[in-house]
Design an enzyme around this catalytic site. Structure first.
Site, PDB file in Angstrom:
ATOM      1  N   HIS A 128      59.026  41.201 108.184  1.00 28.33           N
ATOM      2  CA  HIS A 128      57.962  41.972 107.381  1.00 28.33           C
ATOM      3  C   HIS A 128      56.750  41.111 107.597  1.00 28.33           C
ATOM      4  O   HIS A 128      56.438  40.249 106.506  1.00 28.33           O
ATOM      5  CB  HIS A 128      58.535  42.100 106.024  1.00 28.33           C
ATOM      6  CG  HIS A 128      57.687  43.487 105.160  1.00 28.33           C
ATOM      7  ND1 HIS A 128      56.555  43.828 105.743  1.00 28.33           N
ATOM      8  CD2 HIS A 128      57.563  43.833 103.914  1.00 28.33           C
ATOM      9  CE1 HIS A 128      56.055  44.694 104.897  1.00 28.33           C
ATOM     10  NE2 HIS A 128      56.625  44.516 103.698  1.00 28.33           N
ATOM     11  N   ASP A 226      62.783  38.553  96.154  1.00 29.53           N
ATOM     12  CA  ASP A 226      62.571  39.928  96.655  1.00 29.53           C
ATOM     13  C   ASP A 226      63.908  41.095  96.250  1.00 29.53           C
ATOM     14  O   ASP A 226      64.814  40.421  95.866  1.00 29.53           O
ATOM     15  CB  ASP A 226      62.509  39.951  98.197  1.00 29.53           C
ATOM     16  CG  ASP A 226      62.162  41.140  98.873  1.00 29.53           C
ATOM     17  OD1 ASP A 226      61.816  42.209  98.215  1.00 29.53           O
ATOM     18  OD2 ASP A 226      62.577  41.393 100.033  1.00 29.53           O
ATOM     19  N   CYS A 267      57.319  40.544  96.642  1.00 34.08           N
ATOM     20  CA  CYS A 267      56.396  41.445  97.597  1.00 34.08           C
ATOM     21  C   CYS A 267      56.363  42.933  96.837  1.00 34.08           C
ATOM     22  O   CYS A 267      55.320  43.650  97.332  1.00 34.08           O
ATOM     23  CB  CYS A 267      57.080  41.553  99.058  1.00 34.08           C
ATOM     24  SG  CYS A 267      58.775  42.004  98.847  1.00 34.08           S
TER      25      CYS A 267
HETATM   26  N1  NVA Z   1      63.225  43.427 101.632  1.00 35.87           N
HETATM   27  C1  NVA Z   1      62.665  44.564 100.938  1.00 35.87           C
HETATM   28  C2  NVA Z   1      60.774  44.613 100.996  1.00 35.87           C
HETATM   29  C3  NVA Z   1      60.263  45.798 100.651  1.00 35.87           C
HETATM   30  C4  NVA Z   1      58.968  45.532 100.704  1.00 35.87           C
HETATM   31  C5  NVA Z   1      63.128  45.764 101.585  1.00 35.87           C
HETATM   32  O1  NVA Z   1      63.470  45.694 103.118  1.00 35.87           O
HETATM   33  O2  NVA Z   1      63.255  46.778 101.259  1.00 35.87           O
HETATM   34  N1   CP Z   2      55.926  45.033  99.938  1.00 37.99           N
HETATM   35  C1   CP Z   2      55.662  46.400 100.477  1.00 37.99           C
HETATM   36  O1   CP Z   2      55.896  46.344 101.801  1.00 37.99           O
HETATM   37  O2   CP Z   2      55.830  47.476  99.847  1.00 37.99           O
HETATM   38  P1   CP Z   2      56.007  49.049 100.052  1.00 37.99           P
HETATM   39  O3   CP Z   2      57.602  48.998 100.464  1.00 37.99           O
HETATM   40  O4   CP Z   2      55.597  49.929  99.024  1.00 37.99           O
HETATM   41  O5   CP Z   2      55.158  49.280 101.488  1.00 37.99           O
END
Ligand code: NVA
Ligand code: CP
Length: 317
Positions: A128, A226, A267
């Site tokens: 990400h 997270d 995040c």
């Molecule tokens: N690790 C999380 C980040 C969300 C922005 C996911 O993949 O759902």
């Molecule tokens: N942090 C983040 O990427 O949030 P969303 O999943 O809302 O885009």
């Protein structure tokens, strides 16, 4: 042609100049009101989103561009009627830049192979990068530096955000400590750790993987967590994961071990009472909404950088 796939591919000077540019954009957004004039961003989503979806669209519009939300579930690609290569070749003939949020990282890499316009990773199960670039901007703004700081990450570390932190922190001279259960399913991918250690050795930084939350927090200037239930994790795993990850919750005991001026980051989306307590999430050390805001500023800088390095050669795929 440059793309943003993982932060492994981007060097320190490029990251540094993006952070500088995002700072300038944040200070005077009006100055950039025509920077993307009539440029079109296509945003492909296979998963839910609040921040990524809205901040990219707002960013494009504020710079005079336009953004198209393209829901994979209603596309020929999602219906199994068209492949990735054809989809991306078509989009390359219409738009100027693609941002994609996908499950499988390999599919994003496949998009990159066939695209003649820049592709931005808006999150895959593996990484990400936009999030972590925005996070570096947040840390830099609050702490005034990156080099020499220690970031401690807690919880599920076999995780896209963790991998991006592992690529980025050592590159910027930051120490990174990971606190996670001692089970492979929660550990960062070994190849990422190996790469992070190599980068750290070059930059006088350290990479540590611990299984004790209080020890990991000790003296850290940045405390990061997270979700325990990332978008790709099936709901039926929740109970077992919560039991395994509970010892790595960021609570006031963990914050109490960190530097007294430590900041708390997530995040988002976040669940109070799971990866952190409500007290921490809503407390004075929390900068989670600064993080969310900075996605907007850094992504403007990312889009401008990639558009400047784009070629219009449609035969390249
Ligand atoms: N690790 C999380 C980040 C969300 C922005 C996911 O993949 O759902
Ligand atoms: N942090 C983040 O990427 O949030 P969303 O999943 O809302 O885009």
């Amino acid at each position: 042609m440059k793309h943003l796939v993982t932060l492994q591919d981007w060097d320190r000077d490029t990251i540094r100049s993006l952070l500088d540019r995002a700072t300038a954009i944040k200070k005077d957004p009006w100055q950039y009101r025509d920077a993307m004039q009539r440029r079109v961003l296509v945003m492909i989503f296979e998963k839910p989103s609040l921040r990524t979806r809205v901040s990219f669209e707002v960013g494009a519009v504020q710079m005079g561009g336009y953004a198209i939300y393209y829901d994979m579930s209603t596309s020929p690609l999602g219906a199994g009627k068209e492949n990735i290569a054809d989809t991306v070749k078509v989009l390359s003939r219409y738009a100027d830049i693609i941002m994609a949020r996908l499950f499988e990282h390999a599919k994003l890499e496949e998009m990159v192979c066939h695209s003649t316009i820049p592709v931005i990773n808006g999150l895959t199960d593996f990484s990400h990068p936009c999030q972590v670039l925005g996070d570096l901007l947040t840390i830099l703004e609050i702490k005034g530096r990156l080099k020499g700081l220690t970031l401690a990450y807690f919880g599920d570390a076999n995780n896209n955000v963790t991998h991006s932190l592992l690529f980025a922190c050592p590159k910027m001279g930051m120490n990174i400590r990971i606190a996670c259960p001692a089970k492979a399913r929660y550990m960062p991918q070994p190849a990422v750790v190996e790469e992070a250690r190599k980068t750290a050795a070059r930059n006088r930084a350290s990479v540590e993987i611990l299984h004790d939350a209080l020890a990991a927090a000790r003296g850290a200037e940045v405390v990061y967590t997270d979700s325990w239930m990332s978008y790709h994790i099936p709901a039926e795993e929740q109970e077992a994961r919560v039991a395994d990850l509970r010892p790595f919750q960021v609570n006031s005991d963990v914050m109490g071990q960190a530097d007294r001026d430590a900041i708390f980051m997530n995040c988002l989306p976040a669940l109070r009472g799971y990866e952190q307590t409500a007290e921490v999430m809503d407390g004075a050390q929390s900068v989670v909404f600064d993080q969310a805001e900075n996605r907007l500023h850094i992504q403007k800088a990312i889009m401008l950088y990639l558009l400047e390095h784009a070629s219009r050669d449609t035969s390249a795929a």
